[in-house]
Design a protein around this motif. Structure first.
Motif, PDB file in Angstrom:
ATOM      1  N   THR A 129       0.831  -1.205   0.000  1.00  0.00           N
ATOM      2  CA  THR A 129       0.000   0.000   0.000  1.00  0.00           C
ATOM      3  C   THR A 129       0.866   1.256   0.000  1.00  0.00           C
ATOM      4  O   THR A 129       1.937   1.288   0.588  1.00  0.00           O
ATOM      5  CB  THR A 129      -0.912  -0.003   1.245  1.00  0.00           C
ATOM      6  OG1 THR A 129      -1.770  -1.148   1.184  1.00  0.00           O
ATOM      7  CG2 THR A 129      -1.759   1.248   1.327  1.00  0.00           C
ATOM      8  N   THR A 130       0.379   2.299  -0.671  1.00  0.00           N
ATOM      9  CA  THR A 130       1.006   3.617  -0.614  1.00  0.00           C
ATOM     10  C   THR A 130       0.383   4.394   0.538  1.00  0.00           C
ATOM     11  O   THR A 130      -0.838   4.597   0.563  1.00  0.00           O
ATOM     12  CB  THR A 130       0.800   4.383  -1.938  1.00  0.00           C
ATOM     13  OG1 THR A 130       1.435   3.658  -2.999  1.00  0.00           O
ATOM     14  CG2 THR A 130       1.389   5.776  -1.862  1.00  0.00           C
ATOM     15  N   VAL A 131       1.187   4.834   1.485  1.00  0.00           N
ATOM     16  CA  VAL A 131       0.679   5.449   2.714  1.00  0.00           C
ATOM     17  C   VAL A 131      -0.190   6.668   2.423  1.00  0.00           C
ATOM     18  O   VAL A 131      -1.275   6.825   3.008  1.00  0.00           O
ATOM     19  CB  VAL A 131       1.858   5.832   3.640  1.00  0.00           C
ATOM     20  CG1 VAL A 131       1.358   6.601   4.847  1.00  0.00           C
ATOM     21  CG2 VAL A 131       2.611   4.587   4.085  1.00  0.00           C
ATOM     22  N   ARG A 161      -3.801   5.618   0.870  1.00  0.00           N
ATOM     23  CA  ARG A 161      -4.149   4.339   1.496  1.00  0.00           C
ATOM     24  C   ARG A 161      -5.477   3.793   0.999  1.00  0.00           C
ATOM     25  O   ARG A 161      -5.592   2.608   0.683  1.00  0.00           O
ATOM     26  CB  ARG A 161      -4.179   4.497   3.023  1.00  0.00           C
ATOM     27  CG  ARG A 161      -4.308   3.172   3.760  1.00  0.00           C
ATOM     28  CD  ARG A 161      -4.154   3.360   5.265  1.00  0.00           C
ATOM     29  NE  ARG A 161      -2.839   3.860   5.613  1.00  0.00           N
ATOM     30  CZ  ARG A 161      -1.758   3.097   5.735  1.00  0.00           C
ATOM     31  NH1 ARG A 161      -1.852   1.793   5.501  1.00  0.00           N
ATOM     32  NH2 ARG A 161      -0.604   3.616   6.067  1.00  0.00           N
ATOM     33  N   SER A 162      -6.494   4.612   0.901  1.00  0.00           N
ATOM     34  CA  SER A 162      -7.817   4.097   0.513  1.00  0.00           C
ATOM     35  C   SER A 162      -7.835   3.622  -0.938  1.00  0.00           C
ATOM     36  O   SER A 162      -8.557   2.683  -1.281  1.00  0.00           O
ATOM     37  CB  SER A 162      -8.892   5.166   0.738  1.00  0.00           C
ATOM     38  OG  SER A 162      -8.612   6.330  -0.023  1.00  0.00           O
ATOM     39  N   THR A 192      -5.212   2.370  -2.539  1.00  0.00           N
ATOM     40  CA  THR A 192      -4.197   1.343  -2.811  1.00  0.00           C
ATOM     41  C   THR A 192      -4.238   0.173  -1.825  1.00  0.00           C
ATOM     42  O   THR A 192      -3.299  -0.611  -1.775  1.00  0.00           O
ATOM     43  CB  THR A 192      -2.789   1.982  -2.766  1.00  0.00           C
ATOM     44  OG1 THR A 192      -2.529   2.502  -1.456  1.00  0.00           O
ATOM     45  CG2 THR A 192      -2.654   3.099  -3.795  1.00  0.00           C
ATOM     46  N   THR A 193      -5.320   0.060  -1.084  1.00  0.00           N
ATOM     47  CA  THR A 193      -5.462  -1.036  -0.119  1.00  0.00           C
ATOM     48  C   THR A 193      -6.341  -2.132  -0.715  1.00  0.00           C
ATOM     49  O   THR A 193      -7.379  -1.835  -1.327  1.00  0.00           O
ATOM     50  CB  THR A 193      -6.087  -0.518   1.191  1.00  0.00           C
ATOM     51  OG1 THR A 193      -5.191   0.419   1.789  1.00  0.00           O
ATOM     52  CG2 THR A 193      -6.338  -1.660   2.171  1.00  0.00           C
TER      53      THR A 193
END
Length: 277
Positions: A71-73, A76-77, A79-80
């Motif tokens: 995931t990219t911090v 997050r939404s 890439t989760t």
């Protein structure tokens, strides 16, 4: 006396050999890369056991498993892994797989197999170089993991046939103007492009025609257009603007028409890419 000479020569030569080995070891130590590691091999691109999902995710229409998802911090939404993101991936596979035979026939291209043989595993990795750069295990981590298979930057997708592995951007979703999560059309474009690389290889198109990298890249872009996507691949700056709800402007002197293609950077022998602009 005469018997001592061979004995003394044995120890002398053994000492010389030990010194020579020690010297070579010191030279080898000094000659290793500045990071203190050996050169990357293609197998370094594969996820290590600790990087793999505890439970791989099966995609029924892709006939592939996701074995890694990072995931990219800051996104997050988007890439989760969740049901909505998985549906975007699997629906893209369904549409591409259903139409690829028609696409080959429309281009009068041969194939050896009716169905593809063993399909690749998938890693979803951070791909935006402005957010993740070339950090360890990002998609463009050329210094430590992808140097041997993609010695050039930058990519949204990378299919390595010799590893039977697809490395893909990690953002199936994007927020629309209202803030709701929807399918990311640029992710769909990337995956469609990579599916062409996978299917043309696994259906035996290149076994008949003989492999040519540029032909493969052109065919993948042609398939993207065949599937109704007539916008070019974006840069990391443009991608970030899209994710932040802004429409990026094309830099002066870098205008591209909707049908323009981005030439792929030089890559390893078995890598097929979705280059960033």
């Amino acid at each position: 006396m005469s018997r001592r000479y061979p004995h003394r020569w044995f120890f002398a030569s053994r000492t010389a050999r030990l010194l020579a080995c020690a010297t070579l070891a010191m030279v080898a130590f000094v000659a290793t890369p500045s990071a203190g590691r050996p050169p990357a091999t293609r197998f370094d691109a594969l996820p290590r056991p600790v990087e793999r999902l505890a439970q791989p995710i099966w995609l029924p229409h892709c006939h592939m498993r996701i074995v890694e998802w990072r995931t990219t911090v800051l996104l997050r939404s988007e890439t989760t892994p969740n049901d909505q993101a998985l549906a975007v991936i699997d629906d893209t596979c369904r549409d591409a797989f259903d139409r690829y035979g028609d696409f080959l026939r429309s281009r009068k291209l041969p194939r050896l197999h009716v169905q593809p043989d063993v399909l690749p595993a998938i890693s979803l990795l951070p791909g935006n170089t402005l957010l993740d750069g070339k950090t360890p295990r990002a998609l463009n981590d050329l210094p430590t993991r992808f140097e041997a298979v993609a010695p050039g930057c930058c990519y949204w997708g990378l299919y390595v046939d010799s590893l039977n592995h697809l490395f893909l951007r990690n953002d199936p979703l994007i927020k629309d103007a209202s803030g709701a999560l929807v399918a990311n059309p640029r992710f769909v474009r990337t995956l469609t492009h990579e599916i062409s690389h996978i299917l043309s290889s696994r259906l035996g198109v290149w076994d008949v025609l003989g492999y040519d990298r540029q032909h493969d890249e052109d065919l993948a872009e042609d398939f993207v257009a065949f599937m109704g996507m007539h916008f070019p691949a974006e840069s990391s700056a443009e991608d970030l603007a899209f994710h932040r709800g802004r429409t990026p402007r094309t830099p002066a002197g870098n205008e591209e028409t909707a049908s323009a293609k981005t030439a792929p950077p030089k890559t390893g022998e078995s890598a097929n890419t979705s280059p960033q602009r």
